[in-house]
Scaffold this active site. Structure first.
Site, PDB file in Angstrom:
ATOM      1  N   CYS A  30       2.797  10.267  34.443  1.00  0.00           N
ATOM      2  CA  CYS A  30       2.443   9.853  33.320  1.00  0.00           C
ATOM      3  C   CYS A  30       2.458   8.413  32.967  1.00  0.00           C
ATOM      4  O   CYS A  30       3.503   7.976  32.646  1.00  0.00           O
ATOM      5  CB  CYS A  30       2.883  10.817  32.175  1.00  0.00           C
ATOM      6  SG  CYS A  30       3.050  10.190  30.597  1.00  0.00           S
ATOM      7  N   CYS A  33       4.381   7.425  29.748  1.00  0.00           N
ATOM      8  CA  CYS A  33       5.937   7.734  30.047  1.00  0.00           C
ATOM      9  C   CYS A  33       6.637   6.674  30.768  1.00  0.00           C
ATOM     10  O   CYS A  33       7.647   6.272  30.309  1.00  0.00           O
ATOM     11  CB  CYS A  33       5.984   8.906  30.854  1.00  0.00           C
ATOM     12  SG  CYS A  33       5.345  10.433  29.999  1.00  0.00           S
TER      13      CYS A  33
END
Length: 105
Positions: A30, A33
């Protein structure tokens, strides 16, 4: 430093914490993230001693993620005395995040 922790049970980790715990639910694939990593380190440095930051890889611990209804990544959940008191989805700048956390500390 932000802790990557291996633990017997997440409930145990929450219950055993004297400080509020900011849990970063993330995944290695991600992009947003990855952006949160530096932000969380700044937050951790500024709020040293007031809270503890823990990262949980949702691919490794899918049962914890589903237990806490994590649908978007990254999702930050602030736990106080084992209970979720705030939840932030997506990326926030360090100063915005600190502002958001402050009332709970």
């Amino acid at each position: 430093m932000v802790t990557k922790q291996k633990f017997q049970s997440f409930a145990e980790l929450l219950a055993g914490s004297q400080q509020p715990l900011l849990v970063d639910f993330y995944a290695t694939w991600c992009g947003p993230c990855q952006m949160m990593t530096g932000i969380l380190e700044q937050v951790n440095a500024q709020l040293q001693g007031q809270l503890k930051v823990v990262k949980i890889d949702t691919d490794r611990y899918p049962q914890i993620a589903s237990q806490h209804h994590i649908e978007a990544l990254p999702t930050l959940v602030l736990f106080k005395q084992g209970q979720p008191v705030d939840r932030i989805e997506g990326v926030l700048a360090a100063n915005q995040l600190i502002e958001r956390l402050q009332p709970h500390l």
